[in-house]
Scaffold this active site. Structure first.
Site, mmCIF file in Angstrom:
data_model
loop_
_atom_site.group_PDB
_atom_site.id
_atom_site.type_symbol
_atom_site.label_atom_id
_atom_site.label_comp_id
_atom_site.label_asym_id
_atom_site.label_seq_id
_atom_site.Cartn_x
_atom_site.Cartn_y
_atom_site.Cartn_z
ATOM 1 C CG ASP A 210 -2.052 0.917 1.315
ATOM 2 O OD1 ASP A 210 -2.780 0.770 0.479
ATOM 3 O OD2 ASP A 210 -2.115 1.936 2.013
ATOM 4 C CD GLU A 264 -2.333 2.377 -3.760
ATOM 5 O OE1 GLU A 264 -3.214 2.835 -4.129
ATOM 6 O OE2 GLU A 264 -1.768 2.438 -2.583
HETATM 7 O O1 ISL Z 1 -8.715 6.114 -4.018
HETATM 8 C C1 ISL Z 1 -7.970 7.188 -4.015
HETATM 9 C C2 ISL Z 1 -8.596 8.291 -4.445
HETATM 10 O O2 ISL Z 1 -9.831 8.173 -4.704
HETATM 11 C C3 ISL Z 1 -6.394 7.256 -3.776
HETATM 12 O O3 ISL Z 1 -6.067 8.521 -3.535
HETATM 13 C C4 ISL Z 1 -6.073 6.181 -2.804
HETATM 14 O O4 ISL Z 1 -6.292 6.952 -1.666
HETATM 15 C C5 ISL Z 1 -4.757 5.998 -2.793
HETATM 16 O O5 ISL Z 1 -4.450 5.432 -4.090
HETATM 17 C C6 ISL Z 1 -4.061 5.091 -1.845
HETATM 18 O O6 ISL Z 1 -4.761 4.104 -1.694
HETATM 19 C C7 ISL Z 1 -4.210 3.010 -0.701
HETATM 20 O O7 ISL Z 1 -4.061 3.369 0.557
HETATM 21 C C8 ISL Z 1 -5.245 4.083 1.201
HETATM 22 C C9 ISL Z 1 -6.525 3.116 1.174
HETATM 23 O O8 ISL Z 1 -7.534 4.007 1.827
HETATM 24 C C10 ISL Z 1 -6.872 2.619 -0.064
HETATM 25 O O9 ISL Z 1 -7.813 1.675 -0.165
HETATM 26 C C11 ISL Z 1 -5.540 2.015 -0.402
HETATM 27 O O10 ISL Z 1 -5.634 1.295 -1.644
HETATM 28 C C12 ISL Z 1 -4.857 4.178 2.489
HETATM 29 O O11 ISL Z 1 -4.321 3.201 3.091
#
Ligand code: ISL
Length: 565
Positions: A210, A264
């Site tokens: 993440d 990610e």
């Molecule tokens: O989904 C987003 C905006 O709509 C992105 O900014 C997202 O927050 C970003 O890609 C990070 O995502 C990951 O970390 C977040 C979590 O909320 C997401 O589900 C995860 O995939 C925090 O842990």
């Protein structure tokens, strides 16, 4: 040439456990629910499962706020349920990667509970604590306090939260309940490596990491410039020690196991990607780049229809940037994005099935490891959100308070945008059959409402129907897994400027396949732009039979794969 590796040849399926299958009637998906559906996944043909967070969490952000990395979320089951699931996965010759969320923890994690107690607590430096800045005088004449800098949170407001118990602010790029870990502290890094080993020693096969490019921060926390504020995700990524920490993690953990890692890559450009995934770098195997999945957004939340030449140019740039020493991913959906068919296809009754099949055709024949999101194999669609009360996501709720309640954005505009782009679109429960709650739960109500179209769109009906999106996807996966050209072959876009046709070849040695996709509802007589005959028809999402010709009569949203002679 490429070094053949299992994770390059894999077809990955993402499970969002909260919404997959509820086994105990509490309205929340769980691990025994997943175990009960492993045959369904094996029959589909996917061979790696990515499980979104399954750890103990107060669920401020559905498990992306972890309270205990070595415990299973009680709502999802027990460690013994996890072990049973893992054994079931292995028995079916599939693998499991889990979500590693270590840029931040929950504020209820033991480390943070300690950290906030006092400025000299041994865990204080596990997080970022800073003094506020004196602001202008308040109504009482005393100076007010401002956050240490102007960093915004992804979930609205400042990224700094004042904590009265020690009169300092802590950093949270995401929710207030997601404090950011301080990776410059060796103890933090050792704790992370240790929890990674804990799960690898159980037998998991790797991690989806993440927001991994955010782990290294500039401890001076300078204000962002107006330009940086425009895209603060980029400003937060690529900190001074990011590569160093990823290499250390690789040396200490990954190098000792046969694992797959996918980061990610929020804020990482295509040009920077080989520095993380290059096989001489010893960092990660792959990353998720968001250029394609976000190509139809205006700003963060507004939706515009796909412009096909733009999308094609992104895939060509990928092919140019990533060579035989750096592997890629292909995906157009996940738990943070709306449904693939509603976003890149056409979810009207006439074209939902062909366009869903066309998109699966593309994902499974492009260059890179494909990641499919749960429900896309059924052609599940966006949810008909009408009012703020229909949403669950903290991102939406916070944005509503920050933008609608304050009068910055009219409510109807806000809801209309989020109806297209909200993360909750993909988080509605899996549609297993046509019984109440779509067979997801026996509870009176699932945690998030089922899409009412479950009576038409559901797994039971699709498994039984040879022409379903599910059975088509299963055929495609079998084709990909039988022909290495779809994994290791060169990619060439034959017609980059064409506004409705995406035509490309994959070539490995003497073997060549042609993929032709009509990204519109308008039928077209398409003349192949290069001296090429289509060859033998391998698969069509409609009832095509044309072969060995250079003019293809394509119906709306038709997809075909040919083996070129
Ligand atoms: O989904 C987003 C905006 O709509 C992105 O900014 C997202 O927050 C970003 O890609 C990070 O995502 C990951 O970390 C977040 C979590 O909320 C997401 O589900 C995860 O995939 C925090 O842990």
């Amino acid at each position: 040439g490429y070094q053949p590796t299992w994770w390059k040849e894999a077809v990955v399926y993402q499970i969002y456990p909260r919404s997959f299958k509820d086994s105990n009637g509490d309205g929340i998906g769980d691990i025994p629910g997943i175990t009960s559906k492993l045959d369904y996944l094996q029959h589909l043909g996917v061979n790696v499962i990515w499980l979104s967070p399954h750890y103990d969490s107060p669920n401020a952000d559905n498990g992306y706020d972890i309270r205990d990395y070595r415990k299973v979320m009680a709502e999802f089951g027990t460690m013994s349920d996890f072990d049973t699931m893992l054994a079931g996965i292995k028995q079916r010759h599939m693998r499991l990667i889990i979500d590693l969320v270590v840029n931040h923890t929950s504020d209820e994690h033991h480390w943070f509970v300690e950290s906030r107690k006092s400025q000299d607590n041994p865990y204080r430096d596990f997080y970022f604590w800073r003094d506020g800045k004196p602001g202008p005088a308040g109504p009482d004449g005393k100076p007010t306090l401002l956050p240490p800098n102007n960093d915004p949170s992804f979930f609205s407001g400042s990224a700094w939260q004042f904590d009265p118990s020690t009169s300092q602010y802590y950093l949270h790029y995401f929710a207030v309940k997601q404090p950011d870990l301080n990776w410059d502290n060796t103890k933090v890094r050792e704790e992370v490596y240790s929890l990674m080993r804990f799960w690898l020693d159980k037998g998991v096969d790797g991690f989806r990491m993440d927001v991994i490019p955010l782990i290294s921060k500039n401890p001076a926390f300078p204000d962002l410039t107006p330009d940086q504020l425009h895209n603060y995700g980029n400003a937060y990524a690529n900190g001074p020690h990011m590569h160093e920490y990823l290499q250390e993690m690789n040396r200490n953990v990954m190098a000792k196991y046969d694992v797959m890692t996918v980061g990610e890559a929020l804020g990482i450009s295509l040009e920077q990607t080989p520095l993380i995934v290059g096989d001489d770098r010893h960092e990660l195997n792959m990353i998720f780049n968001f250029d394609a999945i976000r190509s139809n957004r205006v700003g963060r939340d507004a939706f515009k229809p796909t412009d096909l030449p733009t999308l094609k140019a992104i895939y060509t740039r990928h092919a140019e940037q990533l060579d035989a020493h750096s592997w890629d991913t292909v995906f157009l959906s996940n738990h943070d994005n709306p449904r693939i068919v509603s976003t890149f296809g056409d979810d009207s009754p006439e074209f939902r099935i062909p366009s869903a099949k066309l998109l699966e055709t593309m994902l499974l024949t492009l260059r890179g490891t494909p990641f499919l999101y749960q429900g896309d194999e059924l052609g599940m669609t966006n949810y008909p959100f009408k009012a703020i009360g229909d949403f669950d996501d903290i991102e939406v709720k916070n944005a509503y308070k920050a933008n609608v309640v304050t009068g910055k954005i009219p409510e109807d505009v806000f809801i209309a945008n989020l109806r297209h782009t909200s993360r909750d679109n993909s988080r509605t429960p899996m549609q297993w059959d046509s019984s109440a709650s779509g067979g997801f739960t026996t509870a009176h109500k699932p945690w998030l409402a089922e899409n009412p179209n479950y009576t038409q769109i559901n797994a039971a009906a699709e498994v039984a129907d040879p022409n379903s999106v599910y059975n088509y996807t299963s055929k495609l996966i079998a084709i990909r897994r039988a022909h290495q050209v779809f994994v290791y072959g060169d990619y060439k876009d034959l017609d980059p400027d064409n506004k409705s046709i995406f035509a490309y070849t994959r070539t490995l040695g003497a073997e060549r396949y042609l993929v032709v996709l009509n990204f519109s509802k308008v039928p077209v007589a398409y003349v192949l732009p290069v001296a090429l005959k289509a060859g033998t028809l391998v698969l069509s999402n409609l009832a095509a039979s044309e072969q060995n010709t250079s003019t293809l009569h394509l119906a709306g949203w038709e997809a075909r794969i040919y083996k070129v002679q």
